[in-house]
Enzyme design. Structure first.
Site, mmCIF file in Angstrom:
data_model
loop_
_atom_site.group_PDB
_atom_site.id
_atom_site.type_symbol
_atom_site.label_atom_id
_atom_site.label_comp_id
_atom_site.label_asym_id
_atom_site.label_seq_id
_atom_site.Cartn_x
_atom_site.Cartn_y
_atom_site.Cartn_z
ATOM 1 N N GLU A 139 0.831 -1.203 0.000
ATOM 2 C CA GLU A 139 0.000 0.000 0.000
ATOM 3 C C GLU A 139 0.866 1.255 0.000
ATOM 4 O OE1 GLU A 139 -0.882 1.938 3.402
ATOM 5 O OE2 GLU A 139 -1.044 0.188 4.714
ATOM 6 N N VAL A 143 -5.527 -0.009 2.680
ATOM 7 C CA VAL A 143 -5.615 -1.471 2.571
ATOM 8 C C VAL A 143 -6.739 -1.851 1.622
ATOM 9 C CG1 VAL A 143 -6.190 -3.584 3.838
ATOM 10 C CG2 VAL A 143 -4.596 -1.928 4.827
ATOM 11 N N SER A 194 -13.794 0.632 9.658
ATOM 12 C CA SER A 194 -12.941 0.780 8.481
ATOM 13 C C SER A 194 -13.449 -0.040 7.299
ATOM 14 C CB SER A 194 -11.510 0.344 8.819
ATOM 15 O OG SER A 194 -10.717 0.269 7.661
ATOM 16 N N ALA A 195 -13.312 0.531 6.115
ATOM 17 C CA ALA A 195 -13.661 -0.195 4.890
ATOM 18 C C ALA A 195 -12.734 -1.378 4.642
ATOM 19 C CB ALA A 195 -13.610 0.758 3.696
ATOM 20 N N ASP A 196 -11.580 -1.408 5.344
ATOM 21 C CA ASP A 196 -10.666 -2.552 5.201
ATOM 22 C C ASP A 196 -11.367 -3.858 5.569
ATOM 23 O OD1 ASP A 196 -8.840 -0.582 4.681
ATOM 24 O OD2 ASP A 196 -7.675 -0.852 6.524
ATOM 25 N N LYS A 254 -4.406 -1.852 14.429
ATOM 26 C CA LYS A 254 -3.783 -0.820 15.251
ATOM 27 C C LYS A 254 -4.400 -0.838 16.650
ATOM 28 C CE LYS A 254 -2.859 2.047 11.218
ATOM 29 N NZ LYS A 254 -3.505 1.178 10.217
#
Length: 728
Positions: free
Chosen positions: A70, A151, A185-187, A204
């Site tokens: 990334e 990501v 998160s869209a991850d 994280k």
């Protein structure tokens, strides 16, 4: 381009809805159409929105392992210049461990798959770049903007390009308080719908780890902890208090997990979590305290100045990470860099292992659960940064006087030289060594890109070995000084990680820089598996290491000079001359005397004689001395003979330095042996390689190649007469 190779390798990564047409590809019992996939990929790679670097496109076409990276860690994750140096180091680590790096970024409205250094610098230095997730891709491209892919954004691009392995630092997750704010998160949703394996250090620790794991379960994402523990890592720390649902203990197990997921066609991704190295991990409590302070500040900003500061949504994570770094006095940034480098190392090896599984699947030979290891040579030894000081005159003035001359930096170490030369001759070995984690190691990685450096251990807090050689104007070594403590880190424990490679190798070469315990371990492995082992004594002080125990009896061949040969005999309790002769005939007689007792166990002794060439001592089989062969063990009934091969004539004016000539000689001999050539050809290939290196500023000449040193080149030359002596 061989597009069919690329598509067969990455077949399972292509979306199901584009499978239309008549050309079929069979995988197990499942038959699917391939032709439209090729058309779709061509359109993708050559569309107006994409630019694929030459290295990535070639790797796709050739079916070589690739690792996606990334770019938000460059644009939003770290300050300049740490972000740029980190990006360069991570790409080099991936290359060193056998894969091709494919950093994904967006520059002026085009998605780049694979970035050159100028493009990396642009992303690292530019301000106000966009953080690009799935939702942002259409807008950023349509507006011609630049940014770093998250990501989520990188997974999409990697999947469309047919790259199944993606390395990052940590993924996004459910934010603390996410049950109220719905900040997820869209991850996580991307992992649920895009079949790419993401290698990360977990999520994280500024996030809600428990709810993140629950959300991943809801999305049907397979989450596996990598290594000895099932603990789910929390980015800065190996511990989080949560367990991962699955565990893979090594790269091969991880590759089998990915292969199984892709073969099932579930359409979801995988998360492989790698704990931060223990020696670099920050204290979990220190980080947690800093996180709480950063979150408190973020909440105050949100309550009072939210609208003006904009610390919401995707801006929150960079804000928190910056505050955590400030509160930990930079420790979190240091740990961040370390864990990304570690992830890159693991991810690259996973990609290599996955590539082998896919190769075996296509050829119809499905692998069992044992590791897949190529049968190729192994070199274990030192790697140095050399500073070569060559005087202008043939005589060095002593007494503190300054001698006119030139000083050059080069890269040496006996083991490195051997592996370098073998690689240039097309016999690329696995090279096992150790360096510090410093500016020298970065230079070494750049210079040794043509070598397989997967076995090189990088250690923070240690210095890369350095060596200073003072050479006379005629090319003779006058004085050498070395800082070689790092070589003690080429430990038995480190080398044992590559035991399968050692057991299957056609030949193992080890140098005198390696600790005694490691040499003994390698000799034991060789004895148990009938592997040929060459020992290069390195220098007079290290020559006797294998001979301090019975380990030397497992060696096949050694390559000492006359001084080293005398030291070896002395360590075994044999009588040795007080002075060494100078005349060639006397040198040969002394060498024969010192070699004879060693041949009771050794197969062959190659005595290097410098300007006089080489003396080959061993058993005469079918008219010539047998160099070695694990399949042909020595027979006490064979006659002992010695052959003297004069060096290729070269004037003193042509000699640039002699530091790597002996190593090139032995690498040439081993390359000939690995190619199946007869003894004469092997020795003459070694002499050719040595001649190239004598004329080179580098220890191993860059002119050495499979084209310049081979059977045809040997036959094309006229050679001085070889003289033979019986030793019985």
């Amino acid at each position: 381009m061989h597009w069919h190779v690329c598509f067969e390798r990455h077949l399972s990564a292509i979306p199901e809805h584009i499978m239309i047409g008549n050309l079929v590809y069979t995988l197990g019992r499942q038959t699917v159409s391939v032709a439209p996939r090729i058309t779709q990929m061509r359109r993708f790679l050559h569309g107006t929105h994409f630019r694929v670097s030459a290295s990535v496109e070639e790797a796709l076409a050739d079916g070589r392992p690739i690792v996606a990276l990334e770019s938000t860690v460059i644009t939003h994750g770290m300050p300049y210049p740490q972000n740029l140096s980190m990006a360069r180091e991570v790409e080099e680590i991936i290359r060193t461990n056998g894969s091709v790096p494919a950093t994904v970024g967006i520059l002026t409205g085009r998605i780049h798959i694979g970035l050159n250094d100028e493009e990396l610098q642009f992303l690292a230095k530019s301000k106000n770049l966009v953080k690009v997730s799935r939702r942002d891709l259409p807008y950023v491209l349509s507006q011609g903007l630049s940014g770093g892919t998250t990501v989520s954004g990188t997974m999409i691009v990697a999947h469309k390009a047919g790259i199944p392995v993606f390395v990052t630092g940590g993924i996004g997750g459910v934010h603390r308080g996410g049950e109220k704010t719905m900040d997820v998160s869209a991850d996580l949703t991307e992992l649920g719908r895009t079949p790419v394996a993401v290698v990360s250090a977990g999520v994280k620790s500024i996030l809600d780890i428990g709810r993140t794991l629950e959300y991943l379960e809801t999305q049907g994402v397979c989450v596996a902890a990598f290594g000895e523990s099932k603990e789910f890592p929390s980015f800065f720390s190996p511990q989080s208090g949560f367990q991962a649902p699955c565990q893979v203990q090594n790269e091969e197990e991880a590759a089998r997990l990915i292969a199984s997921t892709l073969a099932l066609g579930l359409g979801s991704g995988m998360l492989i979590t790698v704990p931060c190295p223990k020696e670099e991990a920050a204290s979990g409590q220190v980080i947690e305290d800093a996180i709480q302070q950063a979150l408190s500040k973020a909440r105050r900003c949100f309550l009072f100045v939210c609208r003006s500061t904009g610390i919401t949504g995707k801006e929150l994570t960079p804000f928190l990470l910056q505050k955590v770094n400030e509160l930990t006095s930079g420790k979190s940034l240091q740990t961040n860099i370390s864990l990304i480098q570690n992830n890159a190392r693991v991810g690259s090896r996973i990609a290599v292992a996955l590539s082998k599984i896919q190769d075996a699947t296509r050829s119809g030979h499905l692998p069992r659960h044992e590791k897949v290891t190529a049968c190729r040579p192994v070199v274990i030894g030192g790697i140095n940064v050399d500073f070569i000081a060559k005087a202008r005159n043939a005589t060095i003035l002593a007494g503190g006087q300054t001698n006119a001359g030139k000083v050059r930096r080069s890269f040496g170490g006996v083991g490195r030289n051997l592996a370098d030369c073998l690689s240039r001759l097309g016999k690329t070995p696995l090279f096992i060594s150790a360096t510090g984690k410093d500016e020298h190691s970065e230079s070494i990685s750049q210079y040794c890109r043509h070598m397989d450096m997967a076995g090189v251990r990088q250690l923070a807090g240690h210095s890369t070995a350095t060596y200073c050689a003072v050479i006379t104007g005629s090319g003779e070594l006058s004085l050498g000084l070395g800082d070689m403590d790092i070589h003690q880190q080429i430990t038995e424990q480190h080398v044992s990680k590559f035991q399968e490679s050692l057991c299957s190798a056609p030949l193992v070469c080890i140098d005198g820089n390696v600790p005694v315990a490691t040499i003994q371990y390698v000799c034991q492995i060789a004895k148990e598996n009938q592997v040929a082992v060459f020992y290069e004594p390195t220098d007079e002080n290290k020559a006797s290491k294998p001979f301090l125990s019975d380990s030397w009896r497992a060696l096949t061949c050694i390559s000492p000079n006359l001084r080293e040969l005398r030291t070896i005999n002395q360590s075994l309790g044999y009588p040795v001359p007080a002075e060494l002769p100078a005349r060639l005939e006397d040198v040969v007689r002394t060498a024969l005397t010192l070699t004879r007792p060693l041949l009771t166990h050794l197969h062959c002794v190659v005595v290097t004689l410098g300007m006089h060439g080489v003396l080959l001592c061993g058993r005469r089989v079918e008219g010539s001395i047998s160099l070695c062969c694990a399949a042909h063990r020595k027979n006490t009934a064979d006659e002992l003979w010695a052959s003297h091969y004069p060096a290729i004539p070269i004037s003193r004016e042509e000699i640039v330095n002699v530091s790597g000539a002996g190593d090139s000689l032995m690498a040439g001999i081993m390359a000939g042996l690995l190619a199946g050539h007869d003894t004469d050809t092997c020795v003459r290939m070694g002499l050719l390689a040595a001649c190239f290196s004598l004329r080179s500023h580098e220890p191993v000449s860059q002119e050495i190649s499979a084209a310049s040193v081979n059977l045809e080149q040997v036959k094309a030359r006229s050679w001085p007469e070889v003289k033979m002596w019986t030793m019985n």
